[in-house]
Scaffold this active site. Structure first.
Site, PDB file in Angstrom:
ATOM      1  CG  ASP A  36      -7.641  -9.734  -6.352  1.00  0.00           C
ATOM      2  OD1 ASP A  36      -7.557  -9.188  -7.466  1.00  0.00           O
ATOM      3  OD2 ASP A  36      -8.585  -9.548  -5.563  1.00  0.00           O
ATOM      4  CE1 TYR A 153      -7.202 -15.495   5.760  1.00  0.00           C
ATOM      5  CE2 TYR A 153      -6.155 -15.531   7.917  1.00  0.00           C
ATOM      6  CZ  TYR A 153      -6.355 -16.096   6.676  1.00  0.00           C
ATOM      7  OH  TYR A 153      -5.720 -17.275   6.352  1.00  0.00           O
ATOM      8  CB  THR A 220       9.737  -3.919  13.552  1.00  0.00           C
ATOM      9  OG1 THR A 220      10.320  -2.814  12.849  1.00  0.00           O
ATOM     10  CG2 THR A 220       9.186  -3.427  14.881  1.00  0.00           C
ATOM     11  NE  ARG A 297       2.146  -7.595  14.806  1.00  0.00           N
ATOM     12  CZ  ARG A 297       2.542  -8.276  13.730  1.00  0.00           C
ATOM     13  NH1 ARG A 297       2.755  -7.642  12.595  1.00  0.00           N
ATOM     14  NH2 ARG A 297       2.703  -9.583  13.781  1.00  0.00           N
TER      15      ARG A 297
END
EC number: 5.1.3.2
Length: 350
Positions: A36, A153, A220, A297
């Site tokens: 995957d 996660y 960034t 973030r």
């Protein structure tokens, strides 16, 4: 006769490096991976790197949720232990697609544990993550630090740890080691295998390497006003080869009669800022990395690094490589494989 180990997710970044160390350490390895977020190319390269030892490697494209396929593999080989890497691992994607993550990571693990029990294989090394520490109030993080994942996660890792503890409580024949590792970086010194993320990289250094080879215009930097030495976030970066050796040390520890269900941090015990890592990479590669500074973030912790004393004491393991070696080996991999294992993008052959 060589001990036989099943490695789930063995085609991935950490898995492939660990499989190579297993083969070179005299083990036989059977890999199951659904590809995957990886490809069989990594294992073909591992086989080549291992030389004659590569004859002790076999791999199968199998999803852990496919119980009949898993049972067939267990019926064909008597495994001494399982190292369980398989799982989806992008934090952002897990927020967007939580059910995908819970289904893949947790259902896959439960199926694996059921089949292991069915075939009498009760020795497990599980790849957990420092993400279970969430936003630590104190550093370094010890194995006793509070755990509280901040995204789906991380919660899959946390839940799987709890499932493993419950399995051991219900049946003391199980021996389980949970490895919480920090931020893996680098590649095999040959430059022949390394990290090859599909799509946009989620982690700092794979992104930096793609800027260095011209695949992306700039890096960034999220958050320049943290209370750290240069305002950028601090993490514990660990060389992937040290991490692979940590898995071998954990495997050996499973032979200890006293092992029940134990947790170990695998890190260096040193915190390094984003700007320090970029500077080390620029030095190793001779490339300038253009930076764009941006706001924090949501969800990013300020400082996270490991206490490694327990692993040093009980696994007799300690990280040997610093950020210079990590960046040197990362650049060796990136410069030789600018498009990772996908040779069609750059015209070179694998």
């Amino acid at each position: 006769m060589a001990k036989s180990v099943l490695v789930t997710g063995g085609a991935g970044y950490i898995g492939s490096h660990t499989v190579l160390q297993l083969l070179e350490g005299g083990y036989s390895a059977v890999v199951v991976d659904n590809y995957d977020n990886s490809s069989a190319a990594s294992l073909q390269r591992v086989k080549k790197l291992a030389g004659e030892n590569g004859n002790r490697l076999s791999f199968h494209q199998v999803d852990l949720r496919d119980r009949p396929a898993l049972e067939k593999i267990f019926s064909e080989t008597k495994f001494d232990a399982v190292i369980h890497f398989a799982g989806l691992k992008a934090v952002g994607e897990s927020v967007e697609k939580p059910l995908l993550y819970y289904n893949n990571n947790i259902v896959g693990t439960v199926t694996l544990l059921e089949v292991m029990a069915q075939y009498g294989c009760k020795n497990l090394v599980f790849s957990s993550s420092a993400t279970v520490y969430g936003w630590p109030k104190e550093v370094p993080c010890t194995e006793e630090s509070p755990i509280s994942a901040t995204n789906p996660y991380g919660r899959t890792k946390l839940f799987i740890e709890e499932i493993c503890r419950d399995v051991h409580r219900s049946d003391s024949e199980w021996k389980i080691i949970l490895l919480r590792y920090f931020n893996p970086v680098g590649a095999h010194p040959s430059g022949y295998i390394g990290e090859d993320p599909l799509g946009v990289p989620n982690n700092l250094m794979p992104y930096v390497q793609q800027v260095a080879v011209g695949r992306r215009p700039h890096l960034t930097v999220f958050g320049t006003d943290y209370k750290t030495k240069d305002g950028t976030g601090v993490r514990d970066y660990i060389h992937v080869m040290d991490l692979a050796d940590g898995h071998i040390a954990a495997l050996r520890k499973l032979d200890d009669l006293k092992i029940s269900c134990e947790v170990y941090n695998l890190g260096t015990g040193n915190g390094t800022s984003v700007l320090e890592m970029v500077a080390a990479f620029e030095k190793a590669s001779g490339k300038k990395i253009p930076l764009v500074m941006a706001g924090r973030r949501p969800g990013d912790a300020e400082v996270v690094y490991a206490s490694t004393e327990k692993a040093e004491r009980e696994l007799n393991w300690k990280a040997k490589n610093g950020i210079e070696e990590m960046c040197r080996d990362l650049w060796n991999w990136a410069s030789n494989n600018p498009y990772g294992y996908n040779s069609s993008s750059n015209g070179s052959s694998s």
